[in-house]
Design a protein around this motif. Structure first.
Motif, PDB file in Angstrom:
ATOM      1  N   VAL A 121     -54.000  37.589 -15.219  1.00 37.47           N
ATOM      2  CA  VAL A 121     -53.728  37.858 -13.808  1.00 37.47           C
ATOM      3  C   VAL A 121     -52.443  37.117 -13.451  1.00 37.47           C
ATOM      4  O   VAL A 121     -52.196  36.012 -13.944  1.00 37.47           O
ATOM      5  CB  VAL A 121     -54.903  37.427 -12.903  1.00 37.47           C
ATOM      6  CG1 VAL A 121     -55.159  35.923 -12.981  1.00 37.47           C
ATOM      7  CG2 VAL A 121     -54.676  37.866 -11.459  1.00 37.47           C
ATOM      8  N   ASP A 122     -51.616  37.746 -12.632  1.00 35.47           N
ATOM      9  CA  ASP A 122     -50.314  37.176 -12.300  1.00 35.47           C
ATOM     10  C   ASP A 122     -50.106  37.226 -10.796  1.00 35.47           C
ATOM     11  O   ASP A 122     -51.019  37.560 -10.040  1.00 35.47           O
ATOM     12  CB  ASP A 122     -49.201  37.940 -13.034  1.00 35.47           C
ATOM     13  CG  ASP A 122     -49.338  39.441 -12.845  1.00 35.47           C
ATOM     14  OD1 ASP A 122     -49.163  39.917 -11.710  1.00 35.47           O
ATOM     15  OD2 ASP A 122     -49.633  40.149 -13.828  1.00 35.47           O
ATOM     16  N   ASN A 123     -48.893  36.916 -10.357  1.00 35.12           N
ATOM     17  CA  ASN A 123     -48.609  36.886  -8.922  1.00 35.12           C
ATOM     18  C   ASN A 123     -48.365  38.262  -8.317  1.00 35.12           C
ATOM     19  O   ASN A 123     -48.380  38.418  -7.094  1.00 35.12           O
ATOM     20  CB  ASN A 123     -47.398  35.998  -8.648  1.00 35.12           C
ATOM     21  CG  ASN A 123     -47.667  34.550  -8.988  1.00 35.12           C
ATOM     22  OD1 ASN A 123     -48.814  34.105  -8.995  1.00 35.12           O
ATOM     23  ND2 ASN A 123     -46.622  33.796  -9.303  1.00 35.12           N
ATOM     24  N   GLY A 124     -48.104  39.259  -9.167  1.00 32.79           N
ATOM     25  CA  GLY A 124     -47.867  40.610  -8.649  1.00 32.79           C
ATOM     26  C   GLY A 124     -46.776  41.302  -9.440  1.00 32.79           C
ATOM     27  O   GLY A 124     -46.508  40.968 -10.603  1.00 32.79           O
ATOM     28  N   SER A 125     -46.139  42.269  -8.812  1.00 29.64           N
ATOM     29  CA  SER A 125     -45.083  43.026  -9.480  1.00 29.64           C
ATOM     30  C   SER A 125     -44.095  43.552  -8.446  1.00 29.64           C
ATOM     31  O   SER A 125     -44.335  43.480  -7.238  1.00 29.64           O
ATOM     32  CB  SER A 125     -45.680  44.178 -10.293  1.00 29.64           C
ATOM     33  OG  SER A 125     -46.430  45.049  -9.466  1.00 29.64           O
ATOM     34  N   VAL A 126     -42.991  44.084  -8.930  1.00 29.65           N
ATOM     35  CA  VAL A 126     -41.929  44.535  -8.044  1.00 29.65           C
ATOM     36  C   VAL A 126     -42.289  45.866  -7.380  1.00 29.65           C
ATOM     37  O   VAL A 126     -43.214  46.560  -7.805  1.00 29.65           O
ATOM     38  CB  VAL A 126     -40.595  44.679  -8.798  1.00 29.65           C
ATOM     39  CG1 VAL A 126     -40.170  43.355  -9.401  1.00 29.65           C
ATOM     40  CG2 VAL A 126     -40.700  45.763  -9.886  1.00 29.65           C
ATOM     41  N   GLY A 127     -41.519  46.205  -6.343  1.00 33.03           N
ATOM     42  CA  GLY A 127     -41.604  47.527  -5.737  1.00 33.03           C
ATOM     43  C   GLY A 127     -40.406  48.359  -6.155  1.00 33.03           C
ATOM     44  O   GLY A 127     -39.564  47.914  -6.943  1.00 33.03           O
ATOM     45  N   CYS A 128     -40.319  49.577  -5.630  1.00 29.91           N
ATOM     46  CA  CYS A 128     -39.196  50.422  -6.042  1.00 29.91           C
ATOM     47  C   CYS A 128     -38.850  51.467  -4.989  1.00 29.91           C
ATOM     48  O   CYS A 128     -39.667  51.834  -4.146  1.00 29.91           O
ATOM     49  CB  CYS A 128     -39.490  51.125  -7.368  1.00 29.91           C
ATOM     50  SG  CYS A 128     -40.846  52.313  -7.297  1.00 29.91           S
ATOM     51  N   TYR A 187     -34.519  54.511 -10.458  1.00 30.76           N
ATOM     52  CA  TYR A 187     -35.304  53.615  -9.612  1.00 30.76           C
ATOM     53  C   TYR A 187     -34.402  52.453  -9.217  1.00 30.76           C
ATOM     54  O   TYR A 187     -33.520  52.048  -9.978  1.00 30.76           O
ATOM     55  CB  TYR A 187     -36.498  53.022 -10.353  1.00 30.76           C
ATOM     56  CG  TYR A 187     -37.679  53.928 -10.584  1.00 30.76           C
ATOM     57  CD1 TYR A 187     -37.650  55.288 -10.286  1.00 30.76           C
ATOM     58  CD2 TYR A 187     -38.858  53.409 -11.122  1.00 30.76           C
ATOM     59  CE1 TYR A 187     -38.746  56.090 -10.514  1.00 30.76           C
ATOM     60  CE2 TYR A 187     -39.963  54.208 -11.357  1.00 30.76           C
ATOM     61  CZ  TYR A 187     -39.908  55.552 -11.057  1.00 30.76           C
ATOM     62  OH  TYR A 187     -40.996  56.341 -11.291  1.00 30.76           O
ATOM     63  N   ILE A 188     -34.665  51.920  -8.046  1.00 30.87           N
ATOM     64  CA  ILE A 188     -34.164  50.596  -7.673  1.00 30.87           C
ATOM     65  C   ILE A 188     -35.405  49.722  -7.534  1.00 30.87           C
ATOM     66  O   ILE A 188     -36.182  49.867  -6.591  1.00 30.87           O
ATOM     67  CB  ILE A 188     -33.388  50.605  -6.343  1.00 30.87           C
ATOM     68  CG1 ILE A 188     -32.302  51.674  -6.328  1.00 30.87           C
ATOM     69  CG2 ILE A 188     -32.815  49.218  -6.056  1.00 30.87           C
ATOM     70  CD1 ILE A 188     -31.116  51.388  -7.181  1.00 30.87           C
ATOM     71  N   ARG A 189     -35.622  48.847  -8.487  1.00 24.09           N
ATOM     72  CA  ARG A 189     -36.793  47.964  -8.448  1.00 24.09           C
ATOM     73  C   ARG A 189     -36.380  46.589  -7.929  1.00 24.09           C
ATOM     74  O   ARG A 189     -35.272  46.124  -8.201  1.00 24.09           O
ATOM     75  CB  ARG A 189     -37.404  47.802  -9.839  1.00 24.09           C
ATOM     76  CG  ARG A 189     -37.846  49.090 -10.518  1.00 24.09           C
ATOM     77  CD  ARG A 189     -38.443  48.777 -11.873  1.00 24.09           C
ATOM     78  NE  ARG A 189     -38.630  49.957 -12.699  1.00 24.09           N
ATOM     79  CZ  ARG A 189     -39.803  50.541 -12.944  1.00 24.09           C
ATOM     80  NH1 ARG A 189     -40.900  50.049 -12.395  1.00 24.09           N
ATOM     81  NH2 ARG A 189     -39.884  51.602 -13.733  1.00 24.09           N
ATOM     82  N   GLY A 190     -37.301  45.937  -7.215  1.00 26.31           N
ATOM     83  CA  GLY A 190     -37.029  44.604  -6.721  1.00 26.31           C
ATOM     84  C   GLY A 190     -38.280  43.915  -6.232  1.00 26.31           C
ATOM     85  O   GLY A 190     -39.306  44.556  -5.968  1.00 26.31           O
ATOM     86  N   ALA A 191     -38.185  42.584  -6.087  1.00 26.61           N
ATOM     87  CA  ALA A 191     -39.361  41.778  -5.759  1.00 26.61           C
ATOM     88  C   ALA A 191     -39.749  41.848  -4.293  1.00 26.61           C
ATOM     89  O   ALA A 191     -40.861  41.472  -3.924  1.00 26.61           O
ATOM     90  CB  ALA A 191     -39.122  40.329  -6.163  1.00 26.61           C
ATOM     91  N   ASN A 192     -38.828  42.305  -3.430  1.00 33.76           N
ATOM     92  CA  ASN A 192     -39.143  42.422  -2.007  1.00 33.76           C
ATOM     93  C   ASN A 192     -38.272  43.524  -1.405  1.00 33.76           C
ATOM     94  O   ASN A 192     -37.281  43.959  -1.996  1.00 33.76           O
ATOM     95  CB  ASN A 192     -38.941  41.086  -1.279  1.00 33.76           C
ATOM     96  CG  ASN A 192     -37.528  40.556  -1.455  1.00 33.76           C
ATOM     97  OD1 ASN A 192     -36.585  41.060  -0.842  1.00 33.76           O
ATOM     98  ND2 ASN A 192     -37.374  39.534  -2.288  1.00 33.76           N
ATOM     99  N   PHE A 193     -38.645  43.962  -0.214  1.00 35.68           N
ATOM    100  CA  PHE A 193     -37.946  45.088   0.406  1.00 35.68           C
ATOM    101  C   PHE A 193     -36.499  44.752   0.733  1.00 35.68           C
ATOM    102  O   PHE A 193     -35.614  45.606   0.602  1.00 35.68           O
ATOM    103  CB  PHE A 193     -38.683  45.539   1.668  1.00 35.68           C
ATOM    104  CG  PHE A 193     -39.899  46.374   1.387  1.00 35.68           C
ATOM    105  CD1 PHE A 193     -39.791  47.598   0.734  1.00 35.68           C
ATOM    106  CD2 PHE A 193     -41.160  45.953   1.791  1.00 35.68           C
ATOM    107  CE1 PHE A 193     -40.904  48.373   0.488  1.00 35.68           C
ATOM    108  CE2 PHE A 193     -42.285  46.732   1.547  1.00 35.68           C
ATOM    109  CZ  PHE A 193     -42.161  47.941   0.892  1.00 35.68           C
ATOM    110  N   ASP A 194     -36.225  43.527   1.176  1.00 36.09           N
ATOM    111  CA  ASP A 194     -34.848  43.154   1.510  1.00 36.09           C
ATOM    112  C   ASP A 194     -33.953  43.261   0.276  1.00 36.09           C
ATOM    113  O   ASP A 194     -32.826  43.764   0.347  1.00 36.09           O
ATOM    114  CB  ASP A 194     -34.796  41.734   2.078  1.00 36.09           C
ATOM    115  CG  ASP A 194     -35.357  41.651   3.491  1.00 36.09           C
ATOM    116  OD1 ASP A 194     -35.471  42.709   4.150  1.00 36.09           O
ATOM    117  OD2 ASP A 194     -35.681  40.533   3.929  1.00 36.09           O
TER     118      ASP A 194
END
Length: 443
Positions: free
Chosen positions: A185-192, A265-272
């Motif tokens: 289990v981890d902290n999460g993943s990026v969005g895109c 895709y443009i992937r990143g850890a947060n929307f900003d």
């Protein structure tokens, strides 16, 4: 612990039969007709009343303990990917469950079957929602656009679509377990953000009069090089990933290409971070188009929100693993994955967790992927998730209420979140040529 383990293991053959059937009948997102029907029939045979998704695949059911409390949702994903080089890929479609969703579905069946055993709800309160959801893998965009144009869906991701339809209304906490080679289990993943880019040039004879053309392929190449030149401007903590491909590179070799299509895709850890990177990419693409005197149409479509695993839910996963499958080691990893899932969309409005279960070999989405240890991937998976459910809803749902109270969502409601998602849609030509020496660029 023993009643949960025995309740699941009683239905071991049903669980493994489900995994085998779905592996042999892979279907991609919003096409999971056989898979959805098989799962629905299995649930009905177990005594569940289902709410079928209107006009698309998938369903959910709600089990009420009869005692007041929060509602917890457990999900499994129906769709496969496309990997034609996999030995078990469908020879016609290239579809294969090299994502492990077949094992997710098998585990959900095990959970559903176990919850029908006598005494399984005695110490629990609240409601339990079990959901078989379509279209997690973000692919086959033209097909999903056709569904959207026909009014059959609004969102490309199944969980976002279900969310918008109200199929998750009333849910307080959600979780699911994905397949992997180990329990973790981890902290999460990026969005895109999803991009379709069309460079529009002018065709001409490539040998006789190339100067009469405007080469869309050269413009696309300039755009790809410009994107590569941007990479050092991205901060490591934002986990930006950009990986464009050319899906249409021209029609005939002796004609200047007048239309070239890219997807990315443009992937990143947060929307900003995603939006900032996207502006830079659009600027690079427009600049490339200007350099060759062509135009570029850019269509931006919302992908998935960054997945933020709730810290209390991460603790829950580790505690449940230690108590209910002590023979396995649950690794707690302090990082964010650079992959995407529409479970992130749920994490934007409620506490969720998306851990991993062992039992597979080969890289996810690769030609060597397989479920190697079926008991670990399916049966122990179900035991782990039932353990999580019990820890949440026992003792008057003390632990679930703590999770809910301490969680701070990014958005106050699904309406606020979906409104934000809708604002990410953008399309159209990005350059207006105003005479010989003047152009207006829209990024």
């Amino acid at each position: 612990m023993n009643n949960i383990k025995s309740a699941v293991e009683k239905h071991k053959e049903l669980i493994l039969e489900t995994e085998r059937y779905i592996w042999k009948h892979p279907e991609t997102g919003y096409k999971e007709v056989k898979t959805s029907a098989y799962m629905a029939e299995t649930f009905k045979n177990l005594g569940y009343d289902l709410v079928m998704a209107d006009g698309i695949t998938g369903f959910y059911t709600v089990l009420d303990t009869g005692k007041p409390g929060p509602e917890v949702m457990i999900l499994a994903e129906l769709d496969s990917i496309i990997c034609p080089t996999h030995k078990d890929a469908n020879p016609e479609t290239g579809a294969v469950h090299a994502c492990g969703h077949n094992a997710e579905c098998a585990a959900l069946v095990g959970i559903a079957a176990a919850l029908k055993e006598p005494g399984m709800l005695d110490n629990l309160c609240g409601r339990i929602r079990l959901c078989a959801v379509p279209a997690e893998e973000h692919m086959e965009m033209d097909y999903r656009k056709s569904l959207r144009d026909e009014g059959k869906i609004k969102y490309f991701g199944g969980k976002t679509e279900f969310l918008s339809r109200g199929y998750f209304d009333g849910v307080d906490i959600a979780f699911m377990v994905h397949m992997s080679s180990e329990f973790s289990v981890d902290n999460g993943s990026v969005g895109c953000l999803i991009k379709k880019i069309t460079f529009k040039g002018v065709t001409a004879h490539a040998g006789g009069a190339p100067w009469d053309g405007k080469n869309a392929l050269y413009a696309a190449n300039c755009g790809l090089n410009a994107i590569n030149a941007l990479r050092e401007t991205f901060k490591e903590q934002d986990i930006i990933r950009i990986h464009p491909i050319i899906t249409n590179g021209g029609t005939i070799v002796n004609g200047i290409p007048d239309k070239v299509v890219l997807e990315s895709y443009i992937r990143g850890a947060n929307f900003d971070a995603i939006n900032d990177a996207n502006r830079k990419v659009n600027r690079a693409l427009a600049g490339a188009a200007l350099s060759l005197g062509v135009n570029v149409e850019i269509e931006d479509v919302p992908g998935y929100a960054p997945l933020i695993n709730d810290k209390n839910m991460i603790d829950l996963v580790c505690d449940a693993a230690e108590e209910f499958i002590p023979e396995e080691t649950m690794k707690r990893k302090d990082f964010v994955y650079s992959i995407c899932t529409d479970m992130g969309d749920l994490s934007a409005i409620m506490p969720v967790v998306h851990p991993y279960c062992g039992g597979t070999e080969g890289g996810l989405h690769g030609s060597e992927f397989c479920v190697k240890d079926h008991v670990k991937a399916c049966v122990k998976n179900a035991i782990l998730q039932l353990g999580m459910l019990n820890l949440l809803l026992q003792n008057g749902a003390e632990r679930a209420n703590k999770v809910i109270k301490e969680h701070k969502p990014l958005f106050a409601s699904k309406e606020e979140y979906l409104s934000f998602v809708d604002s990410l849609n953008s399309s159209g030509d990005r350059i207006e040529y105003n005479g010989t020496d003047v152009a207006t660029v829209k990024l």
